[in-house]
Design a protein around this motif. Sequence first.
Motif, PDB file in Angstrom:
ATOM      1  N   ASP A  61     -24.747  15.271 -23.197  1.00 47.92           N
ATOM      2  CA  ASP A  61     -25.744  14.266 -23.557  1.00 47.92           C
ATOM      3  C   ASP A  61     -25.129  13.361 -24.612  1.00 47.92           C
ATOM      4  O   ASP A  61     -24.355  13.825 -25.453  1.00 47.92           O
ATOM      5  CB  ASP A  61     -26.999  14.954 -24.103  1.00 47.92           C
ATOM      6  CG  ASP A  61     -28.104  13.973 -24.438  1.00 47.92           C
ATOM      7  OD1 ASP A  61     -28.759  14.153 -25.491  1.00 47.92           O
ATOM      8  OD2 ASP A  61     -28.320  13.030 -23.653  1.00 47.92           O
ATOM      9  N   TYR A  62     -25.484  12.084 -24.580  1.00 47.94           N
ATOM     10  CA  TYR A  62     -24.875  11.112 -25.474  1.00 47.94           C
ATOM     11  C   TYR A  62     -25.920  10.212 -26.116  1.00 47.94           C
ATOM     12  O   TYR A  62     -26.972   9.939 -25.526  1.00 47.94           O
ATOM     13  CB  TYR A  62     -23.878  10.228 -24.714  1.00 47.94           C
ATOM     14  CG  TYR A  62     -22.768  10.974 -24.045  1.00 47.94           C
ATOM     15  CD1 TYR A  62     -22.895  11.409 -22.720  1.00 47.94           C
ATOM     16  CD2 TYR A  62     -21.586  11.259 -24.719  1.00 47.94           C
ATOM     17  CE1 TYR A  62     -21.871  12.101 -22.099  1.00 47.94           C
ATOM     18  CE2 TYR A  62     -20.555  11.949 -24.099  1.00 47.94           C
ATOM     19  CZ  TYR A  62     -20.712  12.373 -22.803  1.00 47.94           C
ATOM     20  OH  TYR A  62     -19.684  13.058 -22.187  1.00 47.94           O
ATOM     21  N   ALA A  63     -25.598   9.723 -27.284  1.00 50.46           N
ATOM     22  CA  ALA A  63     -26.411   8.685 -27.894  1.00 50.46           C
ATOM     23  C   ALA A  63     -26.272   7.409 -27.076  1.00 50.46           C
ATOM     24  O   ALA A  63     -25.216   7.139 -26.490  1.00 50.46           O
ATOM     25  CB  ALA A  63     -25.953   8.437 -29.332  1.00 50.46           C
ATOM     26  N   ASP A  64     -27.328   6.622 -27.046  1.00 51.97           N
ATOM     27  CA  ASP A  64     -27.295   5.381 -26.262  1.00 51.97           C
ATOM     28  C   ASP A  64     -26.176   4.455 -26.722  1.00 51.97           C
ATOM     29  O   ASP A  64     -25.595   3.730 -25.914  1.00 51.97           O
ATOM     30  CB  ASP A  64     -28.639   4.665 -26.370  1.00 51.97           C
ATOM     31  CG  ASP A  64     -29.738   5.382 -25.614  1.00 51.97           C
ATOM     32  OD1 ASP A  64     -30.923   5.084 -25.878  1.00 51.97           O
ATOM     33  OD2 ASP A  64     -29.429   6.239 -24.770  1.00 51.97           O
ATOM     34  N   SER A  65     -25.868   4.490 -28.001  1.00 51.35           N
ATOM     35  CA  SER A  65     -24.877   3.567 -28.553  1.00 51.35           C
ATOM     36  C   SER A  65     -23.461   3.850 -28.053  1.00 51.35           C
ATOM     37  O   SER A  65     -22.581   2.985 -28.149  1.00 51.35           O
ATOM     38  CB  SER A  65     -24.899   3.629 -30.080  1.00 51.35           C
ATOM     39  OG  SER A  65     -24.633   4.948 -30.533  1.00 51.35           O
ATOM     40  N   LYS A  67     -22.972   5.786 -24.952  1.00 50.31           N
ATOM     41  CA  LYS A  67     -23.017   6.164 -23.540  1.00 50.31           C
ATOM     42  C   LYS A  67     -22.196   5.181 -22.712  1.00 50.31           C
ATOM     43  O   LYS A  67     -22.313   3.978 -22.858  1.00 50.31           O
ATOM     44  CB  LYS A  67     -24.472   6.195 -23.074  1.00 50.31           C
ATOM     45  CG  LYS A  67     -24.704   6.953 -21.783  1.00 50.31           C
ATOM     46  CD  LYS A  67     -26.200   7.114 -21.531  1.00 50.31           C
ATOM     47  CE  LYS A  67     -26.866   7.997 -22.560  1.00 50.31           C
ATOM     48  NZ  LYS A  67     -28.301   8.218 -22.270  1.00 50.31           N
ATOM     49  N   ARG A 110     -29.798  17.094 -30.552  1.00 56.46           N
ATOM     50  CA  ARG A 110     -29.500  15.818 -31.191  1.00 56.46           C
ATOM     51  C   ARG A 110     -29.708  15.826 -32.691  1.00 56.46           C
ATOM     52  O   ARG A 110     -29.341  14.862 -33.367  1.00 56.46           O
ATOM     53  CB  ARG A 110     -30.330  14.708 -30.563  1.00 56.46           C
ATOM     54  CG  ARG A 110     -29.959  14.411 -29.113  1.00 56.46           C
ATOM     55  CD  ARG A 110     -30.748  13.247 -28.586  1.00 56.46           C
ATOM     56  NE  ARG A 110     -30.171  12.753 -27.316  1.00 56.46           N
ATOM     57  CZ  ARG A 110     -30.029  11.480 -27.023  1.00 56.46           C
ATOM     58  NH1 ARG A 110     -30.421  10.556 -27.864  1.00 56.46           N
ATOM     59  NH2 ARG A 110     -29.514  11.108 -25.863  1.00 56.46           N
TER      60      ARG A 110
END
Length: 128
Positions: A61-65, A67, A110
């Motif tokens: 899973d990744y932060a939107d910033s 991804k 997160r």
Amino acid sequence: VQLQASGGGLVQAGGSLRLSCAASGRTFRRLAMGWFRQAPGKEREFVGVISWSGGSLDYADYADSVKGRFTISRDNAKNTVYLQMDSLKPEDTAVYYCAARLTEVAGNYRDWDEYDYWGQGTLVTVSS
């Protein structure tokens, strides 16, 4: 669990870096491994996490910033997790930390307080 992060440095915008985090002391396969970063004057923020989802699969899973630009992977034989950072931007400049959570449940971990162990940071500087 002891964590040792490495691989930071100075890179131009658009470039790439790969951070490594070596873990020791526990069954690495069942650790959820996260990356966080903290820029000067800012709070520590989530970057990404990889956890075991059963069998040979991992869940990431990744932060939107980040991804689409950053990729987390793990080598269980080496007890090491990697953060491949591509298309770096000046706003990616920060101290990057790896962290470990003792769990056998895959999830979107997160929040920094969901982690049990932390490595020392490694500085990434992206010049414009």
